[in-house]
Motif scaffolding. Sequence first.
Motif, PDB file in Angstrom:
ATOM      1  N   ALA A 190       0.835  -1.196   0.000  1.00 47.23           N
ATOM      2  CA  ALA A 190       0.000   0.000   0.000  1.00 47.23           C
ATOM      3  C   ALA A 190       0.868   1.243   0.000  1.00 47.23           C
ATOM      4  CB  ALA A 190      -0.923   0.004   1.219  1.00 47.23           C
ATOM      5  N   ASP A 236     -10.690  -3.840  -1.154  1.00 49.65           N
ATOM      6  CA  ASP A 236      -9.742  -3.010  -0.407  1.00 49.65           C
ATOM      7  C   ASP A 236     -10.331  -2.575   0.928  1.00 49.65           C
ATOM      8  OD1 ASP A 236      -8.350  -3.337  -2.731  1.00 49.65           O
ATOM      9  OD2 ASP A 236      -8.072  -1.195  -3.140  1.00 49.65           O
ATOM     10  N   ILE A 260      -4.102   0.494  -2.178  1.00 51.23           N
ATOM     11  CA  ILE A 260      -3.487  -0.827  -2.266  1.00 51.23           C
ATOM     12  C   ILE A 260      -3.037  -1.054  -3.704  1.00 51.23           C
ATOM     13  CG2 ILE A 260      -3.918  -3.313  -2.099  1.00 51.23           C
ATOM     14  CD1 ILE A 260      -5.849  -2.732   0.191  1.00 51.23           C
ATOM     15  N   LYS A 263      -1.987  -7.244  -4.326  1.00 47.62           N
ATOM     16  CA  LYS A 263      -2.536  -8.248  -3.417  1.00 47.62           C
ATOM     17  C   LYS A 263      -2.012  -9.616  -3.842  1.00 47.62           C
ATOM     18  CE  LYS A 263      -7.095  -5.977  -3.172  1.00 47.62           C
ATOM     19  NZ  LYS A 263      -8.549  -6.190  -3.455  1.00 47.62           N
TER      20      LYS A 263
END
Length: 391
Positions: A190, A236, A260, A263
């Motif tokens: 992030a 998110d 973000i 992932k």
Amino acid sequence: MRTTVGIIGAGPAGLLLARLLHDAGIDSVVLESRDRTYVEHRQRAGILEQGTVDVLREVGAGARMDGEGLRHDGIELRFAKQRHRVDFPALAGGRSVMVYAQTEVCKDLIALQLAEGGPLLFEAEALAVEDADSDRPRVRFRHEGREDVLECDYVVGCDGFWGVARKAIPARLTQVFERTYPFAWLGILADVPPSHDELVYARHDRGFALLSMRSPSVSRLYLQVPEGTDADSWSDDAIWAELERRFETADDWRLARGPITQKSVTPMRSYVHEPMRYGRLFLAGDAAHIVPPTGAKGLNLAVGDVVTFARALTYAKEKGSAELLDAYSETCLRRVWQAERFSYDMTSLLHRAPDATAFEDRLQLARLERISSSRAAETDLAEAYTGFPFG
């Protein structure tokens, strides 16, 4: 092609080994199946033990690490809304750790190897290790569209769990120890400054969470999730809300949110292959062992392996004795099993199993209370986290 040491894999272990051998006057060739861009950008571990930091400095790869890395003198354990800091230097003889991404370590070592070292061949796929039990092992590989052979005195497999090196050891001579955990880590990157200046390990009834960082402006955070979770199944907002719940404290600490950018889901497993040597083939890093990431040991174990091999081969060159080479597997495995033990302890201490009982919950809290109230228990954690001695 002929060399003294054929190294399969240009991750941090293979690259560091090439540098250690170069400094000892021993020639090597590194074969890497991927291209340079991939190697320099694949995201992996980011915590360097004191011993890893020291050896990178010794081989001339410490300047950027010291300028851009983040030295950490402790971690925070968080449970039942309490916060407890573990002071590494005070408990572990002055040792600390460094937050410096594996991608950056690889960039530094690649630059050194290309400038001063032996051949480093990208997009050179190792196909097989042959005659490992002879005094002239060979690596068959494909490079630039054609097959070739690298003839060696020794081969070191730093080619990861799925590589070819380990397959050259006859199954009848091997023993495998492994454990698969019923949970995984959902990790995010992030664009937000870390909400704490050191790593935070949080035990919560909803599951584990980890607050880490890549830089002063980029946070790396993890959530315990069920095994097999799809990262895209988490929005998110859901990720940030769950992180806030698990990091909650009794004081006014708050978790900062931000965009973000990445992932991913990391499975959790423990794996050890014994032996780590067969004839003149030596395994290092993930080719021989895997640990759950809770203890931050994977990269550091690989460094320990190649330091052990380089010392052993240098000793053989200078003293004419194979004593240390013969002891390679036993020497490395002592450290490997201590790291496996620590990683298992940290994982079982902080993660809630899907079928956990109230009794097991209370035991976790009791163990955390013990660490936060006993200097002896706290010292054991600090010594293990900052690193077991090489050799």
